[in-house]
Write a protein that holds these residues in place. Structure first.
Motif: not given
Length: 311
Positions: A197-203
């Protein structure tokens, strides 16, 4: 203290053992192979041969120790379709240690995880503490592992100084063969450094040395029934990770649609899609834990994840 450590020669354990020895503790490490036994002996630990299924061995080693750190988990079967079986073996070990340590006020520290505690929100040490049935977004195996953590915390009521150290999905460092190494390998194979997706998810993430230090602090001084978070980076955007990987490998960086993620990232897709930032503010205040190792992006930039794979 004389400390019995399971998983002592694993990725986390091989950092915990020298951390403990350096602080003056005596370590007895569980070893299921000759290679593990040799590594533990070289590190200065006493070797106890056996496996996680050898409950009599676990019982005897715990009885002879001043505290236990339980790091072993059957990751080999957990990520090949047997997560429930791995969690069941983990629970049997926890119950065995609980029986031995009951009423002794001796420390018992286990490793658990942070993924899925509070999706889309910053999870704290107080999240995931409900002792009832676990459902919702939790798959059966991970739900069982969370229940195992509940059982460990509950040992405080039986006179055990129990604590749970929740580890982020990425415990990074030179020699890591886990999630980050797998992401790098997939980028090499596909010819593109992808994110979903937009790659905004955080690890969240932590350097291995900082995780090891927290396990020692938990052993030495965590109050009974504590849940601790070993997170140095609260949440690194996956797109930022992909950009560093692309730069080091000389590959384009591109979004992978959620529909195509499973084909691109295989078993890792479900994990990479999660937004799971995690705070460790309570842990830092409680134990004075201050991470000093490099953050995830800085560690990636050191280059060791991108050394040419051995033939």
């Amino acid at each position: 203290m004389r400390v019995f450590v399971t998983g002592a020669s694993g990725w986390i354990g091989s950092a915990v053992v020298p951390e403990l020895i350096g602080a003056g503790h005596q370590v007895v490490g569980l070893a299921r192979s000759d290679a593990s036994a040799a590594a533990l002996a070289e590190a200065g630990a006493e070797v106890r041969r056996g496996t996680l299924d050898d409950l009599d061995t676990l019982r005897e080693a715990a009885a002879e120790s001043d505290g236990v750190i339980h790091l072993a988990f059957k990751h080999d079967i957990a990520f090949s379709g047997g997560f429930e079986d791995a969690a069941d073996a983990d629970r049997r070990a926890i119950d065995t240690f609980g029986e031995v340590l009951s009423g002794s006020d001796r420390p018992f520290v286990i490793a658990s995880g942070t993924l899925g505690l509070a999706p889309g929100q910053v999870a704290t040490e107080q999240d995931g503490q409900a002792s009832g049935p676990v459902g919702g977004h939790w798959a059966a195996g991970p739900a069982k592992r969370l229940t195992n953590a509940h059982a460990t915390v509950a040992l405080a009521d039986r006179g055990v100084r129990s604590s749970v150290v929740r580890l982020p999905p990425t415990v990074h460092g030179d020699g890591d063969h886990g999630f980050m190494a797998t992401v790098v390998s997939i980028a090499r194979e596909k010819g593109v450094s992808g994110y979903i997706g937009d790659g905004a998810n955080r690890w969240p993430a932590v350097h291995r040395s900082d995780a090891a230090h927290l396990f020692r602090l938990a052993l030495e001084s965590a109050p009974a029934g504590s849940t601790l978070h070993a997170t140095a980076d609260q949440g690194v955007p996956i797109r930022a990770v992909a950009e560093v990987i692309g730069r080091h490998l000389g590959l384009p960086v591109a979004s992978v649609s959620p529909d195509d993620a499973a084909g691109h990232f295989t078993w890792l897709a479900a994990f990479l899609a999660m937004d799971s930032p995690v705070s460790s503010a309570y842990t830092r205040e409680l134990l004075g834990w201050q991470p000093t190792g490099p953050g995830l992006l800085d560690d990636l930039d050191k280059g060791h994840y991108f050394a040419a794979p051995s033939v």
